[in-house]
Design an enzyme around this catalytic site. Structure first.
Site, PDB file in Angstrom:
ATOM      1  N   LYS A 197     -36.686   3.155   6.318  1.00 36.96           N
ATOM      2  CA  LYS A 197     -37.058   3.757   5.033  1.00 36.96           C
ATOM      3  C   LYS A 197     -37.537   2.687   4.067  1.00 36.96           C
ATOM      4  O   LYS A 197     -37.040   1.561   4.091  1.00 36.96           O
ATOM      5  CB  LYS A 197     -35.831   4.407   4.394  1.00 36.96           C
ATOM      6  CG  LYS A 197     -35.428   5.703   4.998  1.00 36.96           C
ATOM      7  CD  LYS A 197     -34.542   6.469   4.026  1.00 36.96           C
ATOM      8  CE  LYS A 197     -34.198   7.830   4.584  1.00 36.96           C
ATOM      9  NZ  LYS A 197     -33.030   7.816   5.451  1.00 36.96           N
ATOM     10  N   GLU A 233     -25.955   7.376  17.474  1.00 38.64           N
ATOM     11  CA  GLU A 233     -25.014   6.820  16.481  1.00 38.64           C
ATOM     12  C   GLU A 233     -24.274   7.920  15.718  1.00 38.64           C
ATOM     13  O   GLU A 233     -24.660   9.094  15.753  1.00 38.64           O
ATOM     14  CB  GLU A 233     -25.730   5.893  15.501  1.00 38.64           C
ATOM     15  CG  GLU A 233     -26.702   6.594  14.582  1.00 38.64           C
ATOM     16  CD  GLU A 233     -26.871   5.882  13.245  1.00 38.64           C
ATOM     17  OE1 GLU A 233     -25.860   5.705  12.534  1.00 38.64           O
ATOM     18  OE2 GLU A 233     -28.017   5.520  12.915  1.00 38.64           O
TER      19      GLU A 233
HETATM   20  N1  PSU Z   1     -31.044   4.436   7.291  1.00 41.71           N
HETATM   21  C1  PSU Z   1     -31.332   5.751   7.378  1.00 41.71           C
HETATM   22  N2  PSU Z   1     -30.365   6.607   7.793  1.00 41.71           N
HETATM   23  C2  PSU Z   1     -29.110   6.182   8.112  1.00 41.71           C
HETATM   24  C3  PSU Z   1     -28.832   4.789   8.021  1.00 41.71           C
HETATM   25  C4  PSU Z   1     -29.814   3.954   7.610  1.00 41.71           C
HETATM   26  O1  PSU Z   1     -32.444   6.138   7.083  1.00 41.71           O
HETATM   27  O2  PSU Z   1     -28.249   7.010   8.462  1.00 41.71           O
HETATM   28  C5  PSU Z   1     -27.465   4.292   8.413  1.00 41.71           C
HETATM   29  C6  PSU Z   1     -27.486   3.758   9.854  1.00 41.71           C
HETATM   30  O3  PSU Z   1     -26.234   3.999  10.448  1.00 41.71           O
HETATM   31  C7  PSU Z   1     -27.678   2.269   9.644  1.00 41.71           C
HETATM   32  C8  PSU Z   1     -26.853   2.044   8.410  1.00 41.71           C
HETATM   33  O4  PSU Z   1     -27.225   1.483  10.719  1.00 41.71           O
HETATM   34  O5  PSU Z   1     -27.111   3.186   7.597  1.00 41.71           O
HETATM   35  C9  PSU Z   1     -27.232   0.761   7.697  1.00 41.71           C
HETATM   36  O6  PSU Z   1     -26.320   0.513   6.694  1.00 41.71           O
HETATM   37  P1  PSU Z   1     -26.367  -0.897   5.936  1.00 41.71           P
HETATM   38  O7  PSU Z   1     -27.649  -0.899   5.174  1.00 41.71           O
HETATM   39  O8  PSU Z   1     -25.160  -0.877   5.042  1.00 41.71           O
HETATM   40  O9  PSU Z   1     -26.308  -1.943   6.983  1.00 41.71           O
END
Ligand code: PSU
Ligand code: MN
Length: 309
Positions: free
Chosen positions: A162, A27
């Site tokens: 996390k 990603e």
């Molecule tokens: N959690 C992490 N590192 C990240 C992300 C999430 O520990 O880089 C990033 C990933 O790209 C994940 C996105 O898909 O954040 C999720 O964002 P949201 O909670 O807005 O869906």
């Protein structure tokens, strides 16, 4: 009708897939929004190298000039890393707008799964997935990553999620949606910085070949879901649970105080935790992604040996 000319695979990715070889999707939100420059670029390139060292071809996914790209050049990765937060975070709902506008986009887990599926890539490696946020019963903040796992047949190799998230509710959501959660050599869902979370996985699997067989069986059974493979951070890089939990709680309180919402929440929390730990969490983050890249490549190699569906 589905127009596949929106999706552009690198020559190497195209050739490997045509020959039924192993490819691992990676990603780009983690590059543009998840880590500071230049560590983000160094890490992205190191991750690609680990995929190669383990016998597979890397396909970093992003939107470049409106095209859904699978397999980037070093210059393109450098550009995403340098532009950082100026590159739009691209989840499923953003893809069409960014495509039609000819924009750049750093794909989240959801965005990357969607593009990987269009490009014909089944195995995807990241750091951690998004999930149900704490307090979601009020805010309804549930990452589109979970919805994508419910509808797109791509395997996501990660270090769990996390504990900025409500991990219990995240597992409940995945259960409801029929998404299997496997633990690689563990009975617990890893909590990103730490090996354990206190929450069990659905199945423990100790062999990359078995993970490949399970995923193939899932597709052959006609399931449209993805799959989560939780791979714990290597012990020597794991963080102290009380220490990181305290920093996470401070970051959550700060986000709440500042009224951070929507797509800004996760990048804000990632950045706040990195600052609060003076970069220690960044080092753990890098190591766990490298570890996931090795496992994802091993699974992709095994998966490619099983032949087409
Ligand atoms: N959690 C992490 N590192 C990240 C992300 C999430 O520990 O880089 C990033 C990933 O790209 C994940 C996105 O898909 O954040 C999720 O964002 P949201 O909670 O807005 O869906
Ligand atoms: Mn959200």
């Amino acid at each position: 009708m589905l127009q596949t000319n929106w999706v552009v695979r690198s020559a190497e990715v195209e050739e490997t897939l045509a020959a039924g070889g192993p490819v691992v999707a990676l990603e780009s939100t983690i590059i543009a929004h998840g880590m500071p420059y230049p560590k983000n670029v160094e890490t992205a390139l190191a991750v690609e190298q680990v995929v190669r060292d383990n016998g597979a071809i890397p396909a970093t996914i992003a939107i470049i000039n409106g095209k859904m790209r699978a397999g980037l050049s070093v210059d393109e990765i450098e550009l995403l890393g340098k532009e950082g937060a100026a590159v739009p975070k691209a989840s499923r709902r953003d893809l069409a707008v960014l495509a039609a506008r000819g924009s750049m986009g750093a794909t989240t887990v959801a965005g990357t799964m969607a593009v990987a599926n269009l490009a014909g890539i089944s195995v995807f490696c990241t750091g951690g997935i998004g999930g149900v946020h704490r307090g979601a019963t009020e805010t309804m903040d549930i990452s589109a990553d979970l919805e994508e796992l419910a509808r797109t047949p791509v395997m996501v190799v990660c270090a769990g999620a996390k504990s900025i998230l409500d991990l219990g509710l995240t597992l409940e959501y995945l259960e409801t949606q029929g998404v299997p959660v496997l633990g690689y050599k563990t009975d617990e869902l890893p909590a990103f910085y730490t090996i354990s979370s206190g929450f069990g996985v659905d199945y423990r699997v100790d062999d990359p070949a078995e993970i490949a067989r399970i995923f193939k069986a899932q597709l052959e059974l006609g399931s449209r879901q993805g799959m989560v493979v939780g791979n714990p951070i290597p012990e020597e890089f794991a963080m102290d649970r009380d220490y990181i939990d305290a920093k996470i709680n401070e970051a959550l309180a700060e986000a709440d105080r500042l009224g951070i919402k929507g797509k800004d929440t996760t990048p804000f929390l990632l950045d706040a935790i990195q600052k609060a730990t003076a970069g220690k969490s960044l080092e753990a983050n890098i190591q766990l992604v490298l570890n996931n890249a090795a496992l994802a490549a091993q699974i992709a190699v095994e998966y490619s040996k099983l032949g087409p569906i």
